[in-house]
Design an enzyme around this catalytic site. Structure first.
Site, PDB file in Angstrom:
ATOM      1  N   HIS A  17      -6.833  -0.037   3.259  1.00 35.11           N
ATOM      2  CA  HIS A  17      -7.248  -1.295   2.632  1.00 35.11           C
ATOM      3  C   HIS A  17      -6.033  -2.194   2.413  1.00 35.11           C
ATOM      4  O   HIS A  17      -4.936  -1.723   2.106  1.00 35.11           O
ATOM      5  CB  HIS A  17      -7.933  -1.013   1.298  1.00 35.11           C
ATOM      6  N   LYS A  70     -10.794   6.598   4.278  1.00 39.15           N
ATOM      7  CA  LYS A  70     -11.135   5.173   4.247  1.00 39.15           C
ATOM      8  C   LYS A  70     -10.083   4.435   5.057  1.00 39.15           C
ATOM      9  O   LYS A  70      -8.905   4.820   5.058  1.00 39.15           O
ATOM     10  CB  LYS A  70     -11.134   4.634   2.811  1.00 39.15           C
ATOM     11  N   HIS A 126      -3.505  -1.963  -0.513  1.00 37.48           N
ATOM     12  CA  HIS A 126      -2.369  -1.032  -0.566  1.00 37.48           C
ATOM     13  C   HIS A 126      -1.111  -1.606   0.086  1.00 37.48           C
ATOM     14  O   HIS A 126      -0.067  -0.961   0.085  1.00 37.48           O
ATOM     15  CB  HIS A 126      -2.738   0.293   0.115  1.00 37.48           C
TER      16      HIS A 126
END
Length: 618
Positions: free
Chosen positions: A181, A178, A184
Site C-alpha cells: 500500500h 496485501k 507504507h
C-alpha cells in the site's frame, strides 16, 4: 605572544569566555571549530606544528551553530565571509535584563584579533563579521572534498569523540498477503534515510522489516482462500489475487455469520500451531516477501532482517506471564486482559494485551519483539518509523517495558510522520505503491522525451525511474516529517525550482562538464583563480556540509540536507552561467572544473544519504 588569560565579556552568558586579545576559534567539548570551519583547518594547524587557533569562545560549537551564517557575496562591494549573530549568544534573558546587542557586538569584536585565517573583523547590525583568507578557504575546502570523497563532512570535529553505537531501525512494515500500500511509502523512505545517515556516521545499523504477518486478517484470508481462491492465480499474480480474495471474504463475513465464525476458527488454528493452516499462511508470506523484495529493489532499499509479528506468537505468551507475575495484568468482565498504565483506571491509559480467547494482540507482540531484539542485538538505540497515528501505541509499549523492569526502554524511540494527501494516478485514487512507481516512470519518460536538452541515455527506463524517485523523495522530505502534505504530480516534476528533478539535472550537468573537459584541465589548478563572488559563495556553502549532517543526526529530519542540496544546486547553476570553462585560460578552467567537481561530489553524497541514486545523464 598571545595572552591566554580569559575574561568574561560583560552581558554574555558564563559559557562565553574570551581571552583578550585573541585569535578566532570556537572551542567546546567536541573540539576546535572556527566560525563554520570544520576539521580541515585543524589538520592544517597540526601540520604546522602548533595550534593555529588559540581558544576564544569557550562554548560548545553546537551552541554556536544556529548563530553563524555565511554572508551573501556581491560584485558591487566588499563584504565579510561569515557573520556571528550576537543575539544567539545572549541566552534567554528577559527584556529588562537583556543587554544592548550592538554594544555587545562591539565589545566582542574588540576582544578578537586577526591572524593567518581571519583577515578582517568588523561589526554589523547585531553581528560580528569575519573576512577570511580566501586562498586558504579555497585550498582547504577543495582539498578536503577530494581527499574525503564520500566521507566529506563526516570527519568533522562535530562528530569526533562521539561513541559508535548499535542501532536498530524498524521501518516499512507492510501487511503480508496485501499489495504494498502507498501508505507504507513514507515509512520506507524515511527509515531508509535514517539508516543511511546512521551508517554513514559509523554506527552499526540493523535494518528490520517487521511485517504485519499475523492477526485476525489471516483468519479471514485463510477462510477466503478456501472459499474463493485459485492456485493458478496465486502463482501468477499472488498479491493481486489475495487482495481480491480478501475483499470478497470481507463482504461475505459482513453478511454471513458462519463465514465470520470460520475466519475466527482459522486464526485460532494458526495460534495453536495447526500444520495445515500454517502451511497455507507460510505460502502467503513467502509469496508476499518475493513481491516486496522486487519493489524494494526499485526503491533502492534493503533490509538485514525480515521479521514479523508471527515470530512472537509464542513469546507474547511469555510476556503475558511476566505481566501477570508482576501484578500488572487485569482481567475484564469481557474476558480480555489489560494493563492500566495510570494505576487509577484512566480509560486513556489502558492497553489491551490479550483477547478473550487468549490470543495475542499487536501490543503484546511488540513487547515480545523489543525484548527479543535487546537479547539479540544489545542495541544502544532502537528507532521505530511509523505514522503519527501510532504515537500513543508506542508510548504505551515503552511505558510497559519500563514497568516490567526493562530500563533500556528509554533507548527506544518513535519517529512519527504525517499523512500524504491527494496521491492519485491518471485513473483516479491510488492504493498501491507499484502503481505510483509505474506512473512516476511513465511521466518522467514523457518529460524527458519532450525536452530538447535531454541527452541520449543507455537505459531510459532506469534513468526515468531514478529521476522520478528523486522527485518523490525530495517533495516528501522538504518539510517537517510530522506534517501532512498535499501531493502534486505537476510540482514534483518541475525541472526548475526546489525539486528532485532539479537536483538530478544539476548532478548530470556537472558530470557532463567533467566528461567534456576533465582530461585536459584537472591537472592544471591555481586556487588564486577562484576569487569571484560566485566561487566564494559555493566554497562557503561546501564548508558547512558537516553542520547540516549534524543537525539531521540530532533530530532525524532530512529537510536540513534537502535544503542544503537545493541551495548548492542553485549556487552551482548561477556559477555555471558566468564561470565558463571553455575558452578560459588553462589554469582558470582547471580551477573552475575543480570547483564544479567538488559541488558534484558533495551533491552526490547528500543525495545518496537521502536514498537517491544520482544520474549522470538525463
Amino acid at each position: 605572544m598571545v595572552d591566554h588569560s580569559t575574561h568574561l565579556v560583560p552581558g554574555f552568558p558564563h559559557n562565553v569566555v574570551v581571552p583578550a586579545p585573541a585569535n578566532i576559534v570556537l572551542q567546546g567539548p567536541l573540539g576546535p571549530l572556527f566560525v563554520g570551519w570544520p576539521h580541515p583547518l585543524s589538520q592544517i594547524s597540526s601540520q604546522q606544528g602548533n595550534r593555529l587557533f588559540p581558544c576564544v569562545l569557550k562554548t560548545p560549537c553546537t551552541f554556536l551553530l544556529p548563530g553563524i551564517c555565511p554572508s551573501h557575496q556581491t560584485t558591487t562591494r566588499e563584504v565579510a565571509d561569515f557573520q556571528l549573530s550576537v543575539d544567539s549568544l545572549l541566552g534567554n534573558n528577559n527584556d529588562h535584563s537583556r543587554p544592548d546587542v550592538q554594544v555587545q557586538a562591539t565589545r566582542l569584536a574588540e576582544k578578537l584579533k586577526c591572524d593567518t585565517v581571519v583577515s578582517e573583523i568588523s561589526t554589523g547590525q547585531g553581528t560580528v563579521n569575519f573576512k577570511i583568507n580566501r586562498e586558504l578557504l579555497t585550498k582547504t575546502v577543495l582539498q578536503q572534498v577530494i581527499k574525503d570523497g564520500s566521507k566529506y563532512g563526516l570527519n568533522s570535529e562535530l562528530f569526533s569523540g562521539l561513541p559508535q553505537k548499535k542501532i536498530v531501525v524498524e521501518f516499512s512494515s507492510p501487511n503480508v498477503a496485501k499489495k504494498f500500500h502507498v501508505g507504507h511509502l513514507r515509512s520506507t523512505i524515511i527509515g531508509n534515510f535514517i539508516a543511511n545517515l546512521k551508517e554513514a556516521l559509523g554506527h552499526q545499523v540493523t535494518r528490520i522489516n517487521y511485517l504485519g504477518d499475523w492477526g485476525m486478517q489471516f483468519g479471514l484470508l485463510g477462510t477466503g482462500f478456501q472459499l474463493f481462491g485459485y492456485e493458478e492465480k496465486l502463482q501468477s499474480n499472488p498479491l493481486q489475487h489475495l487482495f481480491e480474495v480478501y475483499v470478497q471474504v470481507n463482504k461475505e463475513a459482513a453478511d454471513n455469520k458462519n463465514v465470520a465464525k470460520s475466519a475466527h476458527e482459522f486464526f485460532q488454528r494458526l495460534e495453536l500451531g495447526d500444520m495445515q493452516a500454517l502451511e497455507l499462511w507460510q505460502k502467503f508470506r513467502d509469496l508476499s516477501i518475493e513481491e516486496y523484495v522486487r519493489i524494494y529493489k526499485r526503491l533502492g532499499v534493503h533490509f538485514d532482517e525480515y521479521s514479523g509479528e508471527s515470530f512472537y506468537r509464542e513469546k507474547s505468551q511469555e510476556v503475558l506471564k511476566l505481566l501477570d507475575s508482576k501484578g500488572l495484568l487485569q482481567k475484564t468482565i469481557k474476558g480480555t486482559a489489560i494493563v492500566d498504565l495510570s494505576g487509577n483506571g484512566d480509560p486513556s491509559s489502558i492497553c489491551t494485551v490479550m483477547r478473550s480467547d487468549g490470543t495475542s494482540l499487536y501490543a503484546t507482540r511488540d513487547l515480545a519483539a523489543a525484548i527479543d531484539r535487546m537479547d539479540k542485538y544489545n542495541f544502544d538505540t532502537m528507532i521505530y518509523v511509523t505514522d503519527k497515528g501510532q504515537k500513543k501505541h508506542f508510548q504505551q509499549v515503552f511505558q510497559m517495558l519500563q514497568i516490567m523492569g526493562y530500563d533500556w526502554a528509554e533507548r527506544c524511540q518513535h519517529v512519527p510522520f504525517g499523512v500524504v494527501q491527494g496521491m492519485k494516478t491518471r485513473r483516479g485514487e491510488v492504493t498501491f505503491l507499484e502503481d505510483v512507481l509505474n506512473e512516476i516512470r511513465s511521466r518522467m519518460l514523457q518529460n524527458m522525451a519532450s525536452i530538447k536538452t535531454t541527452k541520449e541515455v543507455e537505459n531510459p527506463q532506469e534513468t526515468a525511474e531514478r529521476v522520478g524517485l528523486a522527485a518523490l523523495i525530495i517533495q516528501d522530505f522538504k518539510g517537517v516529517l510530522l506534517s501532512d502534505y498535499q501531493f502534486s504530480w505537476d510540482r514534483i516534476f518541475q525541472s526548475r525550482g526546489d525539486t528532485g528533478v532539479f537536483l538530478q539535472y544539476t548532478h548530470a550537468r556537472l558530470h557532463s562538464l567533467e566528461e567534456t573537459f576533465g582530461c585536459g584541465y584537472l591537472n592544471d589548478f591555481n586556487i588564486a583563480c577562484l576569487q569571484e563572488p560566485q566561487s566564494v559563495s559555493i566554497l562557503q556553502h561546501l564548508l558547512r556540509f558537516d553542520e547540516v549532517l549534524y543537525r539531521s543526526s540530532q533530530d532525524l529530519q532530512p529537510r536540513h540536507i534537502v535544503s542544503y542540496l537545493l541551495t548548492l544546486s542553485h549556487l552551482a547553476g548561477m556559477a555555471h552561467k558566468t564561470l565558463h570553462i571553455k575558452d578560459s585560460p588553462p589554469e582558470v578552467a582547471g580551477a573552475r572544473l575543480h570547483l564544479f567537481r567538488a559541488v558534484r561530489s558533495v551533491l552526490a553524497n547528500g543525495m545518496k544519504l537521502l536514498g537517491i541514486t544520482p544520474v549522470c545523464r538525463m
